[in-house]
Write a protein that holds these residues in place. Structure first.
Motif, PDB file in Angstrom:
ATOM      1  N   GLU A 119     -16.276  -8.845   8.884  1.00  0.00           N
ATOM      2  CA  GLU A 119     -15.393  -8.068   9.754  1.00  0.00           C
ATOM      3  C   GLU A 119     -13.951  -8.137   9.267  1.00  0.00           C
ATOM      4  N   VAL A 120     -13.528  -9.289   8.763  1.00  0.00           N
ATOM      5  CA  VAL A 120     -12.184  -9.424   8.190  1.00  0.00           C
ATOM      6  C   VAL A 120     -12.016  -8.415   7.063  1.00  0.00           C
ATOM      7  N   ASP A 121     -12.980  -8.376   6.152  1.00  0.00           N
ATOM      8  CA  ASP A 121     -12.921  -7.435   5.021  1.00  0.00           C
ATOM      9  C   ASP A 121     -12.873  -5.989   5.499  1.00  0.00           C
ATOM     10  N   TYR A 122     -13.670  -5.655   6.497  1.00  0.00           N
ATOM     11  CA  TYR A 122     -13.723  -4.296   7.039  1.00  0.00           C
ATOM     12  C   TYR A 122     -12.378  -3.884   7.643  1.00  0.00           C
ATOM     13  N   ILE A 123     -11.814  -4.758   8.475  1.00  0.00           N
ATOM     14  CA  ILE A 123     -10.527  -4.458   9.125  1.00  0.00           C
ATOM     15  C   ILE A 123      -9.416  -4.352   8.090  1.00  0.00           C
ATOM     16  N   MET A 124      -9.415  -5.252   7.118  1.00  0.00           N
ATOM     17  CA  MET A 124      -8.372  -5.193   6.076  1.00  0.00           C
ATOM     18  C   MET A 124      -8.448  -3.868   5.317  1.00  0.00           C
ATOM     19  N   LYS A 125      -9.634  -3.430   4.997  1.00  0.00           N
ATOM     20  CA  LYS A 125      -9.804  -2.154   4.283  1.00  0.00           C
ATOM     21  C   LYS A 125      -9.266  -0.996   5.125  1.00  0.00           C
ATOM     22  N   GLN A 126      -9.554  -1.018   6.420  1.00  0.00           N
ATOM     23  CA  GLN A 126      -9.063   0.050   7.305  1.00  0.00           C
ATOM     24  C   GLN A 126      -7.540   0.043   7.400  1.00  0.00           C
ATOM     25  N   LEU A 127      -6.951  -1.133   7.560  1.00  0.00           N
ATOM     26  CA  LEU A 127      -5.494  -1.212   7.684  1.00  0.00           C
ATOM     27  C   LEU A 127      -4.803  -0.820   6.381  1.00  0.00           C
ATOM     28  N   LYS A 128      -5.359  -1.233   5.271  1.00  0.00           N
ATOM     29  CA  LYS A 128      -4.774  -0.852   3.980  1.00  0.00           C
ATOM     30  C   LYS A 128      -4.827   0.659   3.784  1.00  0.00           C
ATOM     31  N   SER A 129      -5.903   1.294   4.248  1.00  0.00           N
ATOM     32  CA  SER A 129      -5.989   2.756   4.135  1.00  0.00           C
ATOM     33  C   SER A 129      -4.950   3.442   5.010  1.00  0.00           C
ATOM     34  N   ALA A 130      -4.458   2.728   6.032  1.00  0.00           N
ATOM     35  CA  ALA A 130      -3.391   3.249   6.903  1.00  0.00           C
ATOM     36  C   ALA A 130      -2.014   2.768   6.424  1.00  0.00           C
ATOM     37  N   PHE A 131      -1.954   2.173   5.219  1.00  0.00           N
ATOM     38  CA  PHE A 131      -0.702   1.703   4.596  1.00  0.00           C
ATOM     39  C   PHE A 131      -0.011   0.608   5.398  1.00  0.00           C
ATOM     40  N   ILE A 132      -0.803  -0.227   6.043  1.00  0.00           N
ATOM     41  CA  ILE A 132      -0.263  -1.380   6.770  1.00  0.00           C
ATOM     42  C   ILE A 132      -0.505  -2.611   5.908  1.00  0.00           C
ATOM     43  N   PRO A 133       0.563  -3.334   5.547  1.00  0.00           N
ATOM     44  CA  PRO A 133       0.400  -4.515   4.692  1.00  0.00           C
ATOM     45  C   PRO A 133      -0.358  -5.625   5.423  1.00  0.00           C
ATOM     46  N   THR A 134      -1.367  -6.157   4.763  1.00  0.00           N
ATOM     47  CA  THR A 134      -2.214  -7.180   5.375  1.00  0.00           C
ATOM     48  C   THR A 134      -2.391  -8.361   4.434  1.00  0.00           C
ATOM     49  N   ILE A 135      -2.830  -9.452   5.017  1.00  0.00           N
ATOM     50  CA  ILE A 135      -3.202 -10.623   4.234  1.00  0.00           C
ATOM     51  C   ILE A 135      -4.419 -11.247   4.892  1.00  0.00           C
ATOM     52  N   ASN A 136      -5.402 -11.589   4.060  1.00  0.00           N
ATOM     53  CA  ASN A 136      -6.574 -12.323   4.537  1.00  0.00           C
ATOM     54  C   ASN A 136      -6.125 -13.764   4.675  1.00  0.00           C
ATOM     55  N   PHE A 137      -5.962 -14.184   5.882  1.00  0.00           N
ATOM     56  CA  PHE A 137      -5.308 -15.460   6.161  1.00  0.00           C
ATOM     57  C   PHE A 137      -6.345 -16.534   6.413  1.00  0.00           C
TER      58      PHE A 137
END
Length: 173
Positions: A119-137
């Motif tokens: 789920e972390v990977d899925y959400i990160m992929k979605q946020l990155k596609s929306a140009f929101i900077p993320t980090i897998n913490f």
């Protein structure tokens, strides 16, 4: 019984045990269980004291969590020691989530908690596609200095619920 061998071995006149049965979050994965603590509390010569003043969660957030525990048969008698906080409940909607995040002052104020690493990977992929900077913490095997440096990055932290233990964020999804 199950734990008497320990007391026979050390033969204490008195002892105390500190623990929180609600902290057995790995029960299904690592066989953690509050069984022995609860069993010990049933002994006639054992006195228990509830340390139930909750300074971590705001009143309405704690009440929401207590309400969520009731259907699964758990009772949390924590007393909130602070007020405030806002809870929004609804279905996951990426557009609304991105709007909330974009309207805030800092990406670093946000944490999105997931149940699994998938789920972390899925959400990160979605946020990155929306140009929101993320980090897998992931806190595992990191020093406090490294964790503090990661916390200060202006990125949305996406992590598992277990990975969030001990951390605090102004906005949590």
């Amino acid at each position: 019984d199950e734990y008497s061998f320990i007391f026979k071995m050390i033969k204490p006149d008195n002892f105390f045990v500190v623990g929180d049965p609600f902290q057995c979050i790995y029960e299904s994965m690592n066989h953690a269980s509050p069984y022995y603590m609860n069993k010990l509390a049933e002994e006639p010569d054992v006195v228990t004291y509830d340390l139930n003043e909750n300074y971590r969660n705001k009143a309405n957030i704690l009440q929401y969590a207590q309400k969520a525990l009731r259907p699964i048969g758990l009772h949390d008698n924590s007393i909130p020691m602070s007020i405030g906080g806002t809870i929004y409940e609804g279905k996951y909607n990426l557009d609304i989530l991105c709007d909330w995040i974009d309207s805030s002052d800092n990406y670093r104020d946000w944490a999105i908690l997931c149940y699994t690493n998938a789920e972390v990977d899925y959400i990160m992929k979605q946020l990155k596609s929306a140009f929101i900077p993320t980090i897998n913490f992931n806190q595992r095997k990191k020093t406090k200095k490294k964790i503090d440096a990661l916390m200060n990055q202006d990125k949305v932290k996406v992590l598992t619920i277990w990975g969030a233990k001990g951390l605090g964020f102004p906005y949590v999804v």
